[in-house]
Design an enzyme around this catalytic site. Structure first.
Site, PDB file in Angstrom:
ATOM      1  N   LYS A  54       0.841  -1.204   0.000  1.00 46.77           N
ATOM      2  CA  LYS A  54       0.000   0.000   0.000  1.00 46.77           C
ATOM      3  C   LYS A  54       0.874   1.252   0.000  1.00 46.77           C
ATOM      4  O   LYS A  54       0.608   2.204  -0.733  1.00 46.77           O
ATOM      5  CB  LYS A  54      -0.927  -0.013   1.226  1.00 46.77           C
ATOM      6  N   GLN A  98      -5.069  -1.334   9.666  1.00 44.80           N
ATOM      7  CA  GLN A  98      -4.876  -2.656   9.053  1.00 44.80           C
ATOM      8  C   GLN A  98      -5.464  -3.741   9.959  1.00 44.80           C
ATOM      9  O   GLN A  98      -5.242  -3.760  11.160  1.00 44.80           O
ATOM     10  CB  GLN A  98      -3.372  -2.894   8.826  1.00 44.80           C
ATOM     11  N   ASP A 121     -11.085   2.918   3.918  1.00 42.38           N
ATOM     12  CA  ASP A 121     -11.386   1.478   3.884  1.00 42.38           C
ATOM     13  C   ASP A 121     -12.887   1.240   3.678  1.00 42.38           C
ATOM     14  O   ASP A 121     -13.301   0.141   3.336  1.00 42.38           O
ATOM     15  CB  ASP A 121     -10.991   0.859   5.233  1.00 42.38           C
TER      16      ASP A 121
HETATM   17  N1  GUN Z   1      -6.916  -6.894   5.948  1.00 41.36           N
HETATM   18  C1  GUN Z   1      -7.301  -7.656   4.914  1.00 41.36           C
HETATM   19  N2  GUN Z   1      -8.035  -6.939   4.047  1.00 41.36           N
HETATM   20  C2  GUN Z   1      -8.132  -5.695   4.545  1.00 41.36           C
HETATM   21  C3  GUN Z   1      -8.757  -4.490   4.103  1.00 41.36           C
HETATM   22  O1  GUN Z   1      -9.400  -4.404   3.053  1.00 41.36           O
HETATM   23  N3  GUN Z   1      -8.606  -3.422   4.918  1.00 41.36           N
HETATM   24  C4  GUN Z   1      -7.909  -3.477   6.069  1.00 41.36           C
HETATM   25  N4  GUN Z   1      -7.834  -2.382   6.813  1.00 41.36           N
HETATM   26  N5  GUN Z   1      -7.327  -4.568   6.515  1.00 41.36           N
HETATM   27  C5  GUN Z   1      -7.421  -5.667   5.748  1.00 41.36           C
END
Ligand code: GUN
Length: 306
Positions: A54, A98, A121
């Site tokens: 990311k 996350q 998100d």
């Molecule tokens: N962990 C796995 N997929 C995601 C996601 O789309 N967002 C976040 N914040 N954590 C994740």
């Protein structure tokens, strides 16, 4: 029959190009550079990989990014304070916590503490509610990525039976809300299958489009797929492989080799939905920055913690 490969990496590359242009234009017109805060608790190795991807992608399109790392044993309150700090920091237009979080921290509390106008998100209850009501603000990144791959691959969902395996908050639930919308790029008849579903095999066999998010390596096999169906694989797993240079291989939730012979189209793992999830985070971050410019940073949000 051999399935057409839906190349998520290529579509993600296009999205990156669009976001880069949008970021440049915003900076030119307003002097604002979009900023993203990623909050990472603990040292989960998969999360480390995702967060690094990311960060890399954000920087490549001109989004400023900072990863805030907290120890695995930090208290829930310390995490909420950190989220509040990001809420107040005008450099950050987007905030992502996350997941998964350590078991002593309630993810609903953490997600609910993010300013919904910075919730790139799309998991805050306000944003989930807007999506369910057919007025999305930030669409969660994986569902948004799935929709974009389908649209770019000219796979119409309109009037077709879309079966989603898995009812997670991050994928299954928001994808169902997204795909049932009365919109040209959605308008599907949606079924969610889950661990309580009786006769999962026959349910999957009825799918024109089958989305698999079951967190089980190669859990969906060819016998579960209708001939010619479009199969979207959301899973990502490392499985030991002594013949591979690194000693492991990456596989999805779908048994790719067998399903490939039966499906009409399929997303690979890696190179399918994974890169799309990252790309749509960039889209949402640009959107959040534009939103902040429009509202002059005067969000109606007030702190719940401090
Ligand atoms: N962990 C796995 N997929 C995601 C996601 O789309 N967002 C976040 N914040 N954590 C994740």
């Amino acid at each position: 029959m051999t399935a057409r490969i839906l190349d998520g990496r290529a579509v993600a590359g296009e999205v990156h190009g669009e976001v880069r242009q949008g970021v440049d234009l915003l900076r030119l017109e307003t002097g604002v550079t979009p900023g993203l805060a990623v909050v990472l608790v603990g040292r989960d190795s998969a999360s480390e990989v995702y967060v690094a991807a990311k960060e890399r992608a954000a920087r490549a399109v001109g989004i400023e990014t900072e990863t805030i790392r907290l120890p695995a044993d930090c208290s829930e309150f310390d995490l909420l304070l950190e989220i509040e700090r990001c809420n107040r920091d005008s450099r950050f237009h987007g905030i992502l916590v996350q997941l998964p979080l350590p078991p002593h921290i309630d993810p609903m509390t953490a997600i609910g503490t993010v300013n919904p106008l910075k919730d790139v998100d799309g998991l805050h209850p306000e944003n989930m509610g807007l999506l369910l009501m057919g007025a999305p603000r930030f669409v969660p990144c994986t569902p948004a990525g799935i929709q974009r791959v389908l649209v770019d691959s000219e796979v119409s969902t309109d009037g077709r039976h879309l079966v989603i395996c898995g009812r997670s908050r991050v994928v299954g639930r928001p994808l169902a809300a997204l795909m049932m919308q009365k919109h040209r790029e959605a308008n599907a008849t949606v079924t969610i299958a889950h661990t309580g579903t009786r006769n999962l095999v026959s349910m999957c066999q009825q799918a024109d489009i089958l989305v698999v998010a079951i967190d089980s390596p190669k859990g969906v096999t060819a016998d579960m797929v209708k001939k010619g169906a479009v199969v979207i694989d959301v899973g990502i797993h490392r499985v030991p492989d002594s013949t591979a240079r690194k000693g492991y291989r990456i596989v999805g939730d779908v048994d790719f080799d067998s399903v490939m012979e039966r499906a009409g189209a399929i997303t690979p793992v890696p190179g399918g939905i994974g890169p799309m999830t990252v790309a749509m985070l960039l889209v949402n971050t640009l959107k959040a920055a534009r939103l902040a410019v429009r509202t002059g940073e005067q969000s109606p949000y007030t702190s719940a913690v401090v």
